[in-house]
Design a protein around this motif. Structure first.
Motif, PDB file in Angstrom:
ATOM      1  N   LEU A   1      51.184  32.497  28.935  1.00  5.62           N
ATOM      2  CA  LEU A   1      49.988  32.503  28.671  1.00  5.62           C
ATOM      3  C   LEU A   1      49.050  32.939  29.971  1.00  5.62           C
ATOM      4  CD1 LEU A   1      48.170  33.722  26.660  1.00  5.62           C
ATOM      5  CD2 LEU A   1      48.042  31.259  26.014  1.00  5.62           C
ATOM      6  N   LEU A   2      48.635  31.528  30.660  1.00  9.68           N
ATOM      7  CA  LEU A   2      48.288  31.655  31.739  1.00  9.68           C
ATOM      8  C   LEU A   2      48.495  33.071  32.577  1.00  9.68           C
ATOM      9  CD1 LEU A   2      47.734  28.504  32.791  1.00  9.68           C
ATOM     10  CD2 LEU A   2      45.717  29.446  31.294  1.00  9.68           C
ATOM     11  N   LEU A   3      49.659  33.884  32.864  1.00  9.56           N
ATOM     12  CA  LEU A   3      50.107  34.457  33.860  1.00  9.56           C
ATOM     13  C   LEU A   3      49.437  35.580  32.864  1.00  9.56           C
ATOM     14  CD1 LEU A   3      53.604  33.563  34.993  1.00  9.56           C
ATOM     15  CD2 LEU A   3      51.706  33.685  36.330  1.00  9.56           C
ATOM     16  N   ARG A   4      49.315  36.075  31.506  1.00  7.80           N
ATOM     17  CA  ARG A   4      49.062  37.037  31.370  1.00  7.80           C
ATOM     18  C   ARG A   4      47.416  37.354  31.348  1.00  7.80           C
ATOM     19  NH1 ARG A   4      51.290  35.998  25.834  1.00  7.80           N
ATOM     20  NH2 ARG A   4      49.465  36.686  25.363  1.00  7.80           N
ATOM     21  N   ILE A   5      46.427  36.006  31.116  1.00 11.89           N
ATOM     22  CA  ILE A   5      45.414  36.670  31.812  1.00 11.89           C
ATOM     23  C   ILE A   5      45.188  36.859  32.762  1.00 11.89           C
ATOM     24  CG2 ILE A   5      43.497  34.913  31.616  1.00 11.89           C
ATOM     25  CD1 ILE A   5      44.483  33.253  29.321  1.00 11.89           C
ATOM     26  N   ASN A   6      45.818  35.461  33.599  1.00 10.36           N
ATOM     27  CA  ASN A   6      45.390  36.365  35.891  1.00 10.36           C
ATOM     28  C   ASN A   6      45.934  37.660  35.335  1.00 10.36           C
ATOM     29  OD1 ASN A   6      47.943  36.061  37.800  1.00 10.36           O
ATOM     30  ND2 ASN A   6      45.729  35.487  38.298  1.00 10.36           N
ATOM     31  N   LYS A   7      46.241  38.527  34.787  1.00  9.41           N
ATOM     32  CA  LYS A   7      47.068  40.119  35.000  1.00  9.41           C
ATOM     33  C   LYS A   7      45.562  40.815  34.343  1.00  9.41           C
ATOM     34  CE  LYS A   7      52.502  39.858  34.789  1.00  9.41           C
ATOM     35  NZ  LYS A   7      53.669  40.594  33.580  1.00  9.41           N
ATOM     36  N   PHE A   8      45.207  40.220  33.598  1.00  9.33           N
ATOM     37  CA  PHE A   8      43.477  40.403  33.490  1.00  9.33           C
ATOM     38  C   PHE A   8      43.165  40.665  34.056  1.00  9.33           C
ATOM     39  CE2 PHE A   8      45.028  39.585  28.992  1.00  9.33           C
ATOM     40  CZ  PHE A   8      45.992  40.279  28.891  1.00  9.33           C
ATOM     41  N   GLY A   9      42.996  40.285  34.936  1.00  8.12           N
ATOM     42  CA  GLY A   9      42.126  39.865  36.833  1.00  8.12           C
ATOM     43  C   GLY A   9      41.360  38.920  36.792  1.00  8.12           C
ATOM     44  N   THR A  10      42.033  37.652  35.868  1.00  7.44           N
ATOM     45  CA  THR A  10      41.472  36.446  35.599  1.00  7.44           C
ATOM     46  C   THR A  10      41.774  35.619  37.375  1.00  7.44           C
ATOM     47  OG1 THR A  10      40.751  36.337  33.546  1.00  7.44           O
ATOM     48  CG2 THR A  10      40.077  34.191  34.720  1.00  7.44           C
ATOM     49  N   THR A  11      40.291  34.639  37.337  1.00 11.05           N
ATOM     50  CA  THR A  11      41.279  33.991  38.399  1.00 11.05           C
ATOM     51  C   THR A  11      41.626  32.631  38.201  1.00 11.05           C
ATOM     52  OG1 THR A  11      39.578  34.853  40.352  1.00 11.05           O
ATOM     53  CG2 THR A  11      40.754  33.092  40.600  1.00 11.05           C
ATOM     54  N   VAL A  12      43.094  32.340  38.157  1.00  8.67           N
ATOM     55  CA  VAL A  12      43.586  30.763  37.623  1.00  8.67           C
ATOM     56  C   VAL A  12      44.047  30.164  39.076  1.00  8.67           C
ATOM     57  CG1 VAL A  12      45.365  29.974  36.232  1.00  8.67           C
ATOM     58  CG2 VAL A  12      44.571  32.608  35.751  1.00  8.67           C
ATOM     59  N   ILE A  13      42.869  28.978  37.763  1.00  5.75           N
ATOM     60  CA  ILE A  13      43.693  28.022  39.202  1.00  5.75           C
ATOM     61  C   ILE A  13      44.254  26.295  37.962  1.00  5.75           C
ATOM     62  CG2 ILE A  13      42.229  25.199  40.442  1.00  5.75           C
ATOM     63  CD1 ILE A  13      40.250  27.429  40.984  1.00  5.75           C
ATOM     64  N   LEU A  14      45.659  25.864  38.574  1.00  4.97           N
ATOM     65  CA  LEU A  14      46.192  25.333  37.939  1.00  4.97           C
ATOM     66  C   LEU A  14      46.528  23.642  38.678  1.00  4.97           C
ATOM     67  CD1 LEU A  14      48.323  24.817  36.131  1.00  4.97           C
ATOM     68  CD2 LEU A  14      49.608  26.031  36.989  1.00  4.97           C
ATOM     69  N   VAL A  15      46.152  23.320  37.994  1.00 11.92           N
ATOM     70  CA  VAL A  15      46.091  21.842  39.041  1.00 11.92           C
ATOM     71  C   VAL A  15      46.888  20.790  37.973  1.00 11.92           C
ATOM     72  CG1 VAL A  15      44.971  18.884  38.474  1.00 11.92           C
ATOM     73  CG2 VAL A  15      43.840  21.880  38.835  1.00 11.92           C
ATOM     74  N   THR A  16      47.971  20.718  39.006  1.00 11.49           N
ATOM     75  CA  THR A  16      49.535  19.913  37.692  1.00 11.49           C
ATOM     76  C   THR A  16      50.171  18.381  38.412  1.00 11.49           C
ATOM     77  OG1 THR A  16      51.156  20.566  36.388  1.00 11.49           O
ATOM     78  CG2 THR A  16      50.815  21.966  38.414  1.00 11.49           C
ATOM     79  N   HIS A  17      50.957  18.877  37.670  1.00  6.69           N
ATOM     80  CA  HIS A  17      51.247  17.361  37.939  1.00  6.69           C
ATOM     81  C   HIS A  17      53.523  17.574  38.211  1.00  6.69           C
ATOM     82  CE1 HIS A  17      48.970  14.007  37.984  1.00  6.69           C
ATOM     83  NE2 HIS A  17      49.359  13.676  38.656  1.00  6.69           N
ATOM     84  N   ASN A  18      53.712  19.258  37.437  1.00  9.57           N
ATOM     85  CA  ASN A  18      55.023  19.500  36.971  1.00  9.57           C
ATOM     86  C   ASN A  18      55.383  20.320  38.075  1.00  9.57           C
ATOM     87  OD1 ASN A  18      56.618  20.812  35.731  1.00  9.57           O
ATOM     88  ND2 ASN A  18      55.715  20.481  33.771  1.00  9.57           N
TER      89      ASN A  18
END
Length: 226
Positions: free
Chosen positions: A179-196
């Protein structure tokens, strides 16, 4: 979109939590920020949303110089930076749709605007058939989808996801990342903070690795190094 120059932060007399951080993130990027507990990731998140201030250096997000932001300007900043947390932060006595609508209500959204935007973002996250459910009536993955919908209501330029899959099983975690990847494709900058580690390696996008308050690696198409 985001520029951090020589940013440092310490709490009291202890060692710096952020130590001379320099980072630039372009519009439309999908960036994972990784590191062990205590690396400084959470402090960096708090600084980007105006919850904490750097002791020195400069932090720019979009049109905002967060270094100089006033308390009354922070709500306006957070309309441009959508935030998703590990623990969802949903109001238990409101339905999923009411939780999403509440983000617009507190910022003065009109009923007409709310009635237009809420169904739209609920559809984007795949919850148009769960609008009337309460948080205790849905799965963890659905709670996180509702939290994402809430973060999208102001059409933010930046979406900051702080350990969004931390409380989810592998299947739900993968769905949230897709879902985050889809939102990113709309042009939104995505910053994911993760341990995974598995998620970071699956994404094969830019990876910024932090350790002891410093950036020790910045890979354009990277893997989880730690």
């Amino acid at each position: 979109m985001i520029t951090i120059k020589n940013a440092s932060k310490a709490y009291g007399k202890q060692a710096k939590v952020l130590d001379d951080i320099n980072l630039s993130i372009d519009p439309g990027e999908f960036v994972s920020i990784v590191g062990q507990s205590g690396a400084g990731k959470t402090t960096l998140v708090k600084i980007l949303i105006g919850e904490e201030r750097v002791d020195s250096g400069q932090v720019i997000a979009g049109d905002w110089d967060i270094t100089k932001i006033s308390r009354r300007e922070i709500p306006y900043l957070r309309r441009q930076i959508g935030v998703i947390f590990q623990d969802f932060k949903l109001l238990p006595k409101k339905t999923l749709a009411e939780n999403v609508a509440f983000a617009l209500e507190v910022s003065g959204g009109t009923p007409a605007k709310i009635n237009k935007i809420v169904p739209s973002v609920m559809k984007i996250v795949g919850l148009d058939d769960k609008k009337g459910r309460y948080p205790n009536e849905v799965s963890g993955g659905e709670k996180q989808r509702a939290a994402i919908a809430r973060a999208l209501v102001h059409q933010p330029k930046i979406l900051l996801a702080d350990e969004p899959t931390g409380n989810l099983d592998a299947i739900n975690a993968n769905e949230i990342i897709d879902l985050l990847l889809r939102i990113n494709k709309f042009g939104t900058t995505v910053i994911l903070v993760t341990h995974n580690k598995e998620i970071v390696n699956y994404l094969n996008r830019r990876v910024v690795t932090m350790e002891h308050g410093r950036i020790i690696s910045d890979q354009e198409k990277g893997k989880y190094l730690l």
